[in-house]
Structure formats: C-alpha cells, structure tokens
Design a protein around this motif. Structure first.
Motif, mmCIF file in Angstrom:
data_model
loop_
_atom_site.group_PDB
_atom_site.id
_atom_site.type_symbol
_atom_site.label_atom_id
_atom_site.label_comp_id
_atom_site.label_asym_id
_atom_site.label_seq_id
_atom_site.Cartn_x
_atom_site.Cartn_y
_atom_site.Cartn_z
ATOM 1 N N GLY A 1 0.839 -1.200 0.000
ATOM 2 C CA GLY A 1 0.000 0.000 0.000
ATOM 3 C C GLY A 1 0.866 1.240 0.000
ATOM 4 O O GLY A 1 1.885 1.287 -0.688
ATOM 5 N N TRP A 2 0.461 2.217 0.799
ATOM 6 C CA TRP A 2 1.249 3.441 0.929
ATOM 7 C C TRP A 2 2.504 3.175 1.756
ATOM 8 O O TRP A 2 2.474 2.405 2.726
ATOM 9 N N SER A 3 3.610 3.870 1.414
ATOM 10 C CA SER A 3 4.815 3.853 2.247
ATOM 11 C C SER A 3 4.537 4.741 3.468
ATOM 12 O O SER A 3 3.529 5.446 3.515
ATOM 13 N N ARG A 4 5.460 4.727 4.430
ATOM 14 C CA ARG A 4 5.249 5.574 5.611
ATOM 15 C C ARG A 4 5.167 7.060 5.254
ATOM 16 O O ARG A 4 4.246 7.748 5.705
ATOM 17 N N PRO A 5 6.092 7.585 4.414
ATOM 18 C CA PRO A 5 5.922 9.000 4.015
ATOM 19 C C PRO A 5 4.605 9.241 3.272
ATOM 20 O O PRO A 5 3.971 10.284 3.453
ATOM 21 N N ASP A 6 4.182 8.261 2.453
ATOM 22 C CA ASP A 6 2.895 8.401 1.736
ATOM 23 C C ASP A 6 1.724 8.476 2.717
ATOM 24 O O ASP A 6 0.765 9.225 2.512
ATOM 25 N N MET A 7 1.779 7.655 3.761
ATOM 26 C CA MET A 7 0.717 7.668 4.783
ATOM 27 C C MET A 7 0.630 9.048 5.430
ATOM 28 O O MET A 7 -0.453 9.597 5.607
ATOM 29 N N ALA A 8 1.806 9.587 5.768
ATOM 30 C CA ALA A 8 1.847 10.913 6.394
ATOM 31 C C ALA A 8 1.320 11.971 5.427
ATOM 32 O O ALA A 8 0.576 12.876 5.819
ATOM 33 N N ARG A 9 1.692 11.841 4.134
ATOM 34 C CA ARG A 9 1.262 12.796 3.110
ATOM 35 C C ARG A 9 -0.255 12.731 2.943
ATOM 36 O O ARG A 9 -0.935 13.755 2.846
ATOM 37 N N ARG A 10 -0.784 11.493 2.924
ATOM 38 C CA ARG A 10 -2.225 11.316 2.727
ATOM 39 C C ARG A 10 -3.014 11.974 3.879
ATOM 40 O O ARG A 10 -4.007 12.656 3.651
ATOM 41 N N LEU A 11 -2.540 11.782 5.100
ATOM 42 C CA LEU A 11 -3.217 12.383 6.251
ATOM 43 C C LEU A 11 -3.098 13.908 6.208
ATOM 44 O O LEU A 11 -4.080 14.628 6.414
ATOM 45 N N THR B 1 -11.935 9.232 15.444
ATOM 46 C CA THR B 1 -12.929 9.432 14.389
ATOM 47 C C THR B 1 -12.428 8.944 13.028
ATOM 48 O O THR B 1 -13.209 8.760 12.114
ATOM 49 N N ARG B 2 -11.109 8.762 12.876
ATOM 50 C CA ARG B 2 -10.591 8.311 11.575
ATOM 51 C C ARG B 2 -9.253 7.612 11.767
ATOM 52 O O ARG B 2 -8.485 7.970 12.666
ATOM 53 N N VAL B 3 -8.998 6.632 10.890
ATOM 54 C CA VAL B 3 -7.735 5.899 10.930
ATOM 55 C C VAL B 3 -7.104 5.938 9.539
ATOM 56 O O VAL B 3 -7.783 5.669 8.532
ATOM 57 N N TYR B 4 -5.832 6.309 9.480
ATOM 58 C CA TYR B 4 -5.055 6.286 8.232
ATOM 59 C C TYR B 4 -4.030 5.165 8.369
ATOM 60 O O TYR B 4 -3.243 5.163 9.322
ATOM 61 N N THR B 5 -4.044 4.240 7.432
ATOM 62 C CA THR B 5 -3.074 3.145 7.481
ATOM 63 C C THR B 5 -2.321 3.071 6.162
ATOM 64 O O THR B 5 -2.541 3.891 5.264
ATOM 65 N N ASP B 6 -1.450 2.065 6.038
ATOM 66 C CA ASP B 6 -0.736 1.866 4.773
ATOM 67 C C ASP B 6 -1.669 1.353 3.679
ATOM 68 O O ASP B 6 -1.330 1.416 2.506
ATOM 69 N N LEU B 7 -2.847 0.850 4.068
ATOM 70 C CA LEU B 7 -3.760 0.278 3.080
ATOM 71 C C LEU B 7 -4.988 1.129 2.797
ATOM 72 O O LEU B 7 -5.592 1.009 1.721
ATOM 73 N N ALA B 8 -5.417 1.944 3.771
ATOM 74 C CA ALA B 8 -6.721 2.573 3.615
ATOM 75 C C ALA B 8 -6.910 3.765 4.544
ATOM 76 O O ALA B 8 -6.139 3.975 5.481
#
Lengths: 223, 213
Positions: B6-16, B174-181
């Motif tokens: 899924g998303w890399s760790r920097p991608d997860m941070a970017r998405r959030l 209220t929300r969870v950001y993970t490497d997948l979703a």
C-alpha cells in the motif's frame, strides 16, 4: 535585604535528607536542573520520592541517582527510554516503585498544589487502567476521575535568569514543569544560567515570581 | 497471505496531511505522526502543538542553526514558525484538556469500532508503561486521528471489534489512516473511505478485525 542567592550547590541542597519528596523540572534535556541533581548524588541519599516527567532517560543526573539506589518511588508520565536503563532493571526487580500519571494530569496535580486546590475531576484516563481504584463521577455527561493535588518537600528548577529576590525567566522550551513545581513545593531551589542584579529583569518578562523561590544558585556568578 | 503493497510511511503521512485544513491547531504524536508536518506547506497555516510547550512548531533546523533549547515532545530539535508561542506545562495542557486543539494525530496499537484506542502499553510484564500526554490528547482533542500500519508485525489485525491492549481513551477516534486505507470510525462502526492505490476493498477487509461498511 532579601537575598536568596546561595554560594554553593551544597548550600542550595541543605536540608534534603533521606525520604524527602522532590520535584525535578525539565522535559528531555531542556530545563533540567542538572547541577542540582548532580549535587544530590554526592549526598548519598536513600528513600527519595521523585516527581518528574521522565525517569528512564539517558540524560542528566536523574539516571545516576536511580542507579545509586537513592530513589524509592518515581511519580512520572514517561519512564520509557531508548534501550534498557537502570530504572527498568530496578522496576523489574521490585526495588523501585512507579506511579504513572498522564502528563496533563501530572501537570494539573502539581499546579493544583501550588494554587491551593486540594483535588479536581478530569475526564483524562476515564475508563482506563490509570483510573482503577479512583473515585469517578459523571459531570456534564462525562465520566471524570478524581485526582489529588501533588506537593513536595523540595522542588529543583532550572531557569535562564534569576535575581536575588528569586524572580525567574526561562528560555525556549525550558519552562515546561519548572514554574508549576516552583509554586508547589515547600522549599524551591532554583539554578539559573545567568544571575541578574535586582531590577534588571523586566517585570513583564518574569515568569516565576520570586515569592515561589527560596534559594537560587548560579554557578560562577555573584552579582 | 499475499503481500499487499500500500502506501509507504511517508505516503501515509502525506495522505493524512492532505486532510488538515488551514487554521487548525494540531498535535502530532511521536514517531510516524511527526512525519505529517513535513507534508503541510508553510503557507497553509496549520498551528502545530507540542506537549512540552510549543504552539507553532516549524521545520527541523538547518545544519548549524540548531538551538538546544528548542525541542519537541519527541525530544528532537525544532524551529519555531512565525506566530509561534512558548508556554509551560499548565498552559500546554490547557490547550489539550481545555478542548482548544482541533486534532491529535496519534500512533496506535489497536482501534476499535466504537472509537476506543490503545497506544500506550502492551500490558507485558517487565516493560515500563509510558503514557506521556496520550490520555490527555485522547480525552481532550476535538478529534483524534490514528496513523498506523493496518496490521501488526505478527499479522494480527489492529482495527478490531474491541481492544485487547490497555485503553488510552474511550470512544475518541474518528478516523484511521493506514498503509492500506483511510477508515472512518462512525456510530455504526468502520466505514472504508479510500483504499491505497492497487489495494482493493476485499484486501482491506481481509486484514481488518471487524466489518467495513
């Protein structure tokens, strides 16, 4: 003349004996009164109760004090450090007691002692292991936990500047627990990086009024 | 189990970070959540709070520009952005406990369908538990978003029906950001909002410990 400056670390720490309760300011490496904590090590004390944000840490004199076996109990929010510490070993061996308190509740308990509030209710920690055995109440529809004020025999605080009345300023993130601890202890001992003549500190910039401070030690400086 | 990327760790941070609006006061927990600040441009005026007493945390200092008196709650050196203020613990936790903080972004061991979460103690013997400001943030921030891997290292689901680890706070996520979703926590449970590129709803459901709406 009011003069709270003391000439040595020994004079600053006078009266701290076995079993004393001590607040130690600081968060991480910043605003920790290292010179005073190092002075405690030389006193070879036993049975101290230490109130501080961190315990495990690998910075400053507190780990050395722990290693020395001077501390019977630590009240703190964050005793974890990178890698195993002397604190972990003593805790595992049952040789040191730990009371873990959420950081904001720790700050508020110390603040409460300084402002004469004996106890308060807070939603923090409701329904968690840290509320176990504590009285709770529904207040405005929110479960709240009764927490008691936390005072101490002595507070050791680190300031940036001090004058002979004990007025203190802090630098950067060095304020942290220092001002509330100064108000919460029966005897507050400050160390500062700079001694200033009375009147040199802008009253609008004084962060801890001198009334909360009993002794000041500034290394290598006599204004 | 096939490995899902899924998303890399920097991608997860970017998405959030993309979901944080201008004007919010935000506390970033230590570890992965700290990376979120790298993905909020300075001209989007978000006020980052650090428990040790900062509102308006700026970027990491350039080499040679470090000030040892300026650290964050993770004890890393920081700078202050224009508009910043410094305070002691009483005021810093007034920000959190007085409900002045719009958002806390925290790491997590587990998040449950009712918004309970666990992130401070594994409950294992011989490990000093360390709570720091997590319970204050969990109870005091207006919103709590958890940023974490979808699945634990041992393969166990981290989005679960109910937490087995000691709770940090009840009902606050209220929300969870993970490497997948990206998953919303709603009164009726988990709601899948978005999958990472190349990840299907079925992939996410397979590693989630409760139904996804």
């Amino acid at each position: 003349m009011i003069d709270k400056f003391v000439p040595s670390v020994e004079a600053a720490l006078d009266g701290i004996g076995d079993g004393a309760s001590l607040m130690i300011g600081g968060f991480g490496t910043v605003g920790q009164p290292d010179i005073l904590v190092d002075g405690l090590i030389a006193r070879g004390l036993r049975g101290l109760v230490v109130i501080a944000n961190n315990a495990g840490g690998d910075f400053g004199g507190l780990p050395k004090l722990i290693e020395q076996g001077a501390i019977a109990k630590v009240i703190c929010s964050y005793p974890r450090a990178t890698g195993k510490t002397a604190f972990d070993a003593l805790l595992a061996a049952g040789k040191i007691e730990l009371e873990i308190v959420p950081q904001g509740t720790l700050a508020e308990r110390i603040r409460a002692a300084g402002v004469g509030v004996p106890a308060f209710y807070t939603p923090t920690a409701a329904g968690t292991a840290l509320a176990m055995g504590k009285e709770t109440r529904m207040i405005n529809g929110q479960e709240s936990v009764l927490e008691y004020a936390l005072d101490a025999d002595f507070a050791l605080v680190q300031a940036w500047e001090a004058d002979r009345w004990g007025n203190l300023t802090y630098r950067g993130t060095g304020r942290n627990f220092n001002p509330i601890m100064a108000a919460a202890a029966r005897v507050t001992i400050a160390t500062a990086h700079h001694a200033r003549p009375l009147g040199a500190l802008d009253p609008e910039h004084v962060m801890t009024p001198g009334l909360f401070v009993q002794r000041v030690f500034v290394a290598g400086s006599a204004p | 189990m096939t490995e899902i990327k899924g998303w890399s760790r920097p991608d997860m941070a970017r998405r959030l970070a993309a979901d944080i609006p201008e004007g919010w006061a935000v506390n970033l927990g230590i570890g992965l959540p700290t990376l979120v600040a790298n993905h909020v441009p300075l001209d989007r005026e978000v006020i980052f709070h650090s428990e040790n007493g900062v509102l308006g945390v700026g970027p990491a200092p350039a080499p040679g520009q470090e000030d040892p008196w300026m650290i964050n709650a993770g004890k890393q050196l920081i700078t202050l952005r224009p508009g910043a203020s410094l305070m002691g613990q009483a005021d810093s936790f007034a920000v959190i406990r007085g409900r002045h903080l719009d958002l806390a972004v925290l790491g997590g061991y587990q998040v449950a369908t009712n918004g309970d979460f666990a992130n401070w103690s594994t409950g294992r013997a011989g490990e000093a538990p360390a709570v720091g400001g997590a319970m204050d943030l969990g109870a005091g921030a207006k919103q709590v978003w958890v940023l974490m891997e979808h699945v634990a290292k041992d393969g166990a689901a981290k989005l679960v029906e109910s937490c087995s680890y000691p709770l940090t706070a009840r009902g606050s996520v209220t929300r969870v950001y993970t490497d997948l979703a990206v998953v919303d926590v709603t009164p009726s449970g988990f709601l899948l909002r978005e999958c990472a590129p190349g990840v299907s709803r079925a992939d996410v459901q397979a590693v989630t410990g409760a139904p996804l709406a």
